[in-house]
Design a protein around this motif. Sequence first.
Motif, PDB file in Angstrom:
ATOM      1  N   ARG A 215     -32.405  36.181   9.148  1.00  0.00           N
ATOM      2  CA  ARG A 215     -33.189  36.042   7.929  1.00  0.00           C
ATOM      3  C   ARG A 215     -32.630  34.853   7.155  1.00  0.00           C
ATOM      4  N   SER A 217     -32.868  32.372   3.684  1.00  0.00           N
ATOM      5  CA  SER A 217     -33.309  32.346   2.290  1.00  0.00           C
ATOM      6  C   SER A 217     -32.499  31.301   1.540  1.00  0.00           C
ATOM      7  N   ALA A 227     -37.643  35.576   1.698  1.00  0.00           N
ATOM      8  CA  ALA A 227     -36.858  35.292   2.898  1.00  0.00           C
ATOM      9  C   ALA A 227     -37.776  35.215   4.116  1.00  0.00           C
TER      10      ALA A 227
END
Length: 466
Positions: A215, A217, A227
């Motif tokens: 993930r 972000s 994200a």
Amino acid sequence: MAAKPTLPWSHACWHVLRIALSFSLIFLDNTILFFTALLAYFPYFPYLRLRQKRNVRFYPKTILITGIGTPHGLKLARAWAAEGHRVIGADVTDLDLPIRSGGSMSKALVAFYRIPKDHYISRILDVINREKVDIWIPCSPKATSIEDATARQMVESRTGCKCITFDENLAICFAGESFTKFVTERGLPVLEYHRVQSRDSVHKILHRSPSKSYRISRATPTANDRALLLPRRTISKTYTCLSEIQITQERPWILQQQFRLGEVFADLLIVRGQVQAIKVRLSDAGWGSSRLDQALSAAIQTLMQSLATKCGTRSTGHLTVRLMIDEEFDAHSVRHSIYIAGCSSGAKVIESLLHDIPCPIAGYLSVFPSNPVDSRSITASLSSTPKKFPRAAILPAAFLHFSLLHFVLTLVEVAGSELARLLFWKDPLFTPLDPLPWWWEVHIYRPLREVWMMVKQTREAGLKGY
């Protein structure tokens, strides 16, 4: 001069509620105490002690347990006493309340001490010297793992007492973000966390671990940022997704590995670099019923033994390790992978470790080289993470954010929860052979502590008004 404020009525209501619930069961509990007190005419754990007296090789140890007022501290004391050892209890106090806790009234203890928080280390050393303590097990939540580690250094350098707590180096390592570096340097699997400053670095990480999910972000996200999951289903979609992201040294992004099967906690007793007790707590109550889960538990135990071994022979203490379980795919197979994501150490771990399992007395005694225990005989126990009712501060929050009707309903719910805690068969302090700690805690210590807290909060509110 400003007006003198008073204690908010919602806080006072909370204290009065707990006092009233405590006294609502006093007649029933007095009856229970009377009948269970009849058992006091019998020796405490007679068969075990008779068996130990016949064992000429049995040499009782003197055990100091700080935090005897906690359920897990009292459970340990009773277990040591049942084995015929001499148990000293102590409570770390940061209040001026002169009343002893319920655990201090246990017949398992031969002596009890109150240790002021301000003089923690010096008083611990004084008690150990006075009582000639062989093993010290810190169970008090009022002392940090760093304070226990400092006390261990002082105690073991001046006495022959063994301390079941990590030394300062490991305590500092286990308490902060340096744990990830510590584990990585020893070649153990760690949940990946990268601060990336270019798209090229992201591609390299994804190419190096094609079976993992990530993930990504912003390092400093805004309210509208979301994200993104990587990699995408195809390589072209992954490149397209990353091409829309501006990653620079001035605006770095965070790439963190994801786990697809949930998290697990491993509660450990480590003695001289060996796992002497382990409990695997599953976050999902549905786990633990299949043979696959049993195999996962065995794999976790193997990983934890590797961690304990690489910590060195001086590593002794209680540790909870947070683990992430991921499902990784190959061309023709799928496997479960375990990654270390964090840890916590100290006395608070004992509560989780000893919940619903016997106390590992032999494991504690292995702190002496003359009492070795084969770690291969240790098997992990499986349990679900217990859900705790959020009692603290719920009444003020309910009153401020909901209507009066909802507040009353919340009050009834809290009262029911508190009342359930006062029932003797649900109280971990109660045993038929040693009921006084339960009765004293419910009807003496807790009510007086609530009164003391009301007086203290009223005084503090008054001082703020001037």
